[in-house]
Scaffold this motif. Structure first.
Motif, PDB file in Angstrom:
ATOM      1  N   GLU A  65      14.221   8.558  41.985  1.00 48.35           N
ATOM      2  CA  GLU A  65      15.651   8.398  41.728  1.00 48.35           C
ATOM      3  C   GLU A  65      16.438   9.072  42.832  1.00 48.35           C
ATOM      4  O   GLU A  65      16.107  10.183  43.253  1.00 48.35           O
ATOM      5  CB  GLU A  65      16.036   8.993  40.375  1.00 48.35           C
ATOM      6  N   LYS A  79      18.222  -1.948  39.282  1.00 45.49           N
ATOM      7  CA  LYS A  79      19.609  -2.160  39.695  1.00 45.49           C
ATOM      8  C   LYS A  79      19.753  -3.442  40.492  1.00 45.49           C
ATOM      9  O   LYS A  79      20.789  -4.133  40.419  1.00 45.49           O
ATOM     10  CB  LYS A  79      20.086  -0.959  40.517  1.00 45.49           C
ATOM     11  N   GLU A  80      18.743  -3.798  41.252  1.00 50.34           N
ATOM     12  CA  GLU A  80      18.764  -5.014  42.056  1.00 50.34           C
ATOM     13  C   GLU A  80      18.097  -6.180  41.336  1.00 50.34           C
ATOM     14  O   GLU A  80      18.044  -7.288  41.869  1.00 50.34           O
ATOM     15  CB  GLU A  80      18.041  -4.762  43.387  1.00 50.34           C
ATOM     16  N   ASN A  81      17.574  -5.908  40.127  1.00 52.03           N
ATOM     17  CA  ASN A  81      16.843  -6.931  39.371  1.00 52.03           C
ATOM     18  C   ASN A  81      15.761  -7.553  40.252  1.00 52.03           C
ATOM     19  O   ASN A  81      15.628  -8.776  40.337  1.00 52.03           O
ATOM     20  CB  ASN A  81      17.794  -8.013  38.849  1.00 52.03           C
ATOM     21  N   ASP A  92      20.270   5.351  41.998  1.00 50.97           N
ATOM     22  CA  ASP A  92      19.298   4.255  42.073  1.00 50.97           C
ATOM     23  C   ASP A  92      17.951   4.734  41.547  1.00 50.97           C
ATOM     24  O   ASP A  92      17.492   5.828  41.879  1.00 50.97           O
ATOM     25  CB  ASP A  92      19.144   3.771  43.512  1.00 50.97           C
TER      26      ASP A  92
END
Length: 693
Positions: free
Chosen positions: A534, A557-559, A538
């Motif tokens: 982390e 977060k960006e899938n 992120d």
């Protein structure tokens, strides 16, 4: 007159070795046995020293010759010696020797350390063959303040302090200032406890003249010579009787005393008799006395040759410059460490210009005390007895991935499934030092490997390496005296447990009874990992499957989900093309910004797999042993709840778990390692070739 004096002194300098000992009226055992010496006789020499204060060389000699209680007089370079009755030998220096050399130098000090009390019994590490890899070195530098940057004792200190055989096993004592007194006589009596002894000091000698000689130049045969080593220890005259009692209690002999510029102080010197009485035998030692003129007499050489069962003793023939000594011993230690050579081989391979015919000189005094110097040459000498000593153990386990020595507690890549009832196997890479491959083949050298005490490879020879299809691979190492041998697919004959400690042992057999040895506790670990990272809000999760070297990375977060395989391909998904695999080394910089550690830590890690594989590989590379040797890291606790914690660069917290595995790295973010089973299955993907620019 001066020419005759020069010729006579040269005669003494080069002929003392051949002189035979005769009775001078005071050479019986009482001379060195303080327990048989009344206090009045012991103090008589000190009182005579006081009468010689501010006296010229010729006047001091004349005074000693006329004194009826003086039974013995010696003459050396800038030095007189004498005995009063059957008292201790006393030294009278004139001048301070030649600047920059390791010859006689006497300076007054203000304090005197009494003999240290040693409650522990002497521990001879070299005699314990099962613990031979944990070695101990004693380095004494009583004149560090005098030699400064040219102090050659710093050579073994710097070269051994990070060497695995000597970690935590170096005792270094030095006098950094004129008034420091950090060394005691007990240090000179503790050689039994060490594998390596290195003394950097001042040395000198005198040769006895006949008592009735009126002038030195009259000729006369010298009948005895003494070699002296300065201890760097000074005592107050008022402490002399107290010291005498301590010497009696310890049974120390062969101790001499010298005047200093301060009439209230005296210096302590040692002769061969000190070592002869203190040690009955020295087993497996490498001893270096770096001081001037020790080769002018055979007494020290013969003493150590008779005491050493196995070992080597190094010394200088004549006066030596301190910087020349540093260069010579730097080469000697380099050969013993980098090439793994034994002490005799390393000595032979020192370049001649560093050990032979070195410019040298000695001080000459005329009858008025005027100084002159005579140019000559000096040589580094070696006395050897029994077996040739290795400075280090010439066998090391090597990590095939990093090409670095394996560290204690490191996860080892055993092959097989732990706790399935079937024995595991493993590849072992061993580094062997000290011999080129021709020497190894001629000596039929061999390797034995043990796992948890069970022999899995017994005295296996490895040369010639003529069969490319066998389980042995031989490679040349960093130099001609280094060889890497890999034994592939060795059956361990047992089923290993997960997250367990395993003892590895390697024995290097050569030249009869000689051998090298290393033992190492490694971990089976659970090579599979879940890694949580982390940084700046992120979050990234990595899953590592050691069975197929597969890696999966999930970025919520960006899938986005990505994979990496052993061949170095990255797998990415797009809505248009589906799953594609390609080499995308440049992505590391972008992903690295989300990882809460400095990427410099990762620059030297193995290149197997993708750039993402460096993250799990880092867990096996960063070890407690490495951090303990890293000046940027400080151990702040450990073990606490069986955990060990370091602080690196003052702000990066590094934690190891109870199995010595990397658990977490925390700074502005964190990386946390969880050792648990993982299964990574790669999606079917099309090969995508990145365009070249």
């Amino acid at each position: 007159m001066r020419l005759f004096l020069l010729l006579f002194t040269l005669f003494l300098l080069f002929s003392c070795n051949e002189l035979k000992k005769e009775n001078t009226g005071g050479t019986d055992e009482v001379l060195d046995d303080f327990s048989k010496m009344p206090d009045s006789i012991f103090m008589a020499g000190f009182k005579m020293l006081e009468t010689l204060e501010e006296t010229s060389f010729s006047k001091a000699l004349a005074l000693l010759q006329k004194e009826p209680n003086v039974t013995e007089i010696g003459v050396g370079d800038s030095l007189l010696s004498f005995r009063v009755s059957h008292g201790p030998l006393m030294l009278v220096p004139f001048g301070e020797g030649i600047p920059g050399t390791k010859g006689l130098s006497v300076r007054p000090l203000s304090t005197f350390p009494l003999l240290t009390v040693q409650n522990e019994e002497d521990h001879v590490v070299a005699a314990q063959r099962e613990d031979r890899e944990h070695k101990k070195a004693l380095i004494l530098a009583p004149y560090l303040w005098d030699f400064g940057q040219n102090e050659d004792a710093l050579v073994p200190l710097k070269k051994l302090e990070n060497q695995r055989n000597y970690r935590g096993g170096i005792t270094y004592k030095a006098n950094a200032t004129k008034n420091a007194q950090n060394i005691s006589l007990d240090d000179y009596a503790s050689f039994d406890a060490y594998d390596v002894v290195y003394l950097s000091s001042h040395g000198s000698k005198t040769c006895i003249i006949k008592k009735d000689e009126i002038e030195i130049i009259s000729g006369g045969d010298s009948n005895m010579c003494y070699t002296f080593i300065s201890t760097g220890i000074q005592l107050k005259m008022t402490e002399a009787i107290k010291l005498k009692q301590q010497l009696v209690d310890k049974g120390y002999k062969g101790i001499y005393f010298s005047k200093t510029k301060d009439p209230s102080m005296a210096s302590i010197y040692l002769g061969a008799q000190f070592f002869k009485d203190r040690y009955k035998n020295l087993e497996g030692k490498l001893i270096i006395f770096s001081a001037c003129q020790l080769g002018q007499r055979n007494d020290l050489q013969q003493t150590f040759e008779s005491l050493m069962q196995n070992g080597q003793f190094f010394f200088w023939q004549n006066t030596v410059n301190a910087d020349d000594a540093s260069k010579a011993f730097n080469s000697l230690f380099e050969r013993m460490l980098e090439y793994g050579e034994t002490a005799p081989k390393a000595f032979k391979n020192i370049p001649d210009e560093l050990k032979d015919n070195l410019p040298s000189s000695f001080v000459l005094l005329d009858e008025n005390g005027k100084r002159d110097t005579v140019d000559t040459y000096t040589y580094l000498r070696m006395a050897s007895q029994g077996n040739a000593m290795h400075l280090i153990e010439p066998v090391t386990f090597i990590d095939e991935k990093t090409h670095q020595p394996l560290d204690e507690g490191q996860v080892f890549p055993f092959e097989g499934i732990f706790e399935d009832g079937l024995p595991e196997s493993a590849d072992f890479t061993i580094e062997l030092l000290g011999y080129d491959q021709n020497e190894m083949q001629q000596g039929n050298m061999a390797v034995t490997l043990k796992v948890d005490g069970e022999t899995v490879l017994d005295k296996q020879s490895f040369l010639p390496d003529s069969d490319p299809y066998d389980h042995i691979e031989v490679q040349k190492g960093k130099n001609e005296k280094t060889t890497w041998v890999t034994f592939k697919g060795i059956d361990l004959r047992k089923d290993l447990k997960k997250n367990n400690s395993v003892k590895l042992e390697a024995l290097f057999h050569f030249d009869g009874e000689h051998y090298g040895y290393q033992s190492l506790q490694v971990s089976t670990g659970n090579s599979d990992m879940r890694i949580e990272m982390e940084h700046g809000g992120d979050h990234i999760t990595m899953y590592f499957d050691a069975d197929n070297y597969g890696l999966k990375m999930v970025v919520p977060k960006e899938n986005q989900t990505m994979y990496g395989d052993e061949q170095g391909f990255m797998y990415v998904h797009s809505d248009e093309e589906g799953w594609m695999k390609t080499e995308m080394k440049g992505m590391f910089a972008a992903i690295g910004s989300k990882i809460p550690i400095n990427l410099d830590f990762l620059k030297d890690l193995p290149t197997k797999g993708t750039f993402l594989h460096k993250i799990p590989a880092f867990a096996a590379t960063l070890t407690i042993a490495k951090l303990e040797q890293e000046p940027r890291a400080k151990k702040i606790s450990g073990p606490v709840d069986a955990k060990t914690i370091f602080m690196a660069d003052g702000h990066v917290k590094i934690t190891f778990d109870d199995k010595k595995r990397l658990e977490s790295i925390e700074d502005e973010g964190y990386i946390k390692y969880y050792y648990e089973p993982q299964t990574v299955t790669f999606p079917k993907a099309k090969l995508f070739q990145m365009p070249s620019f």
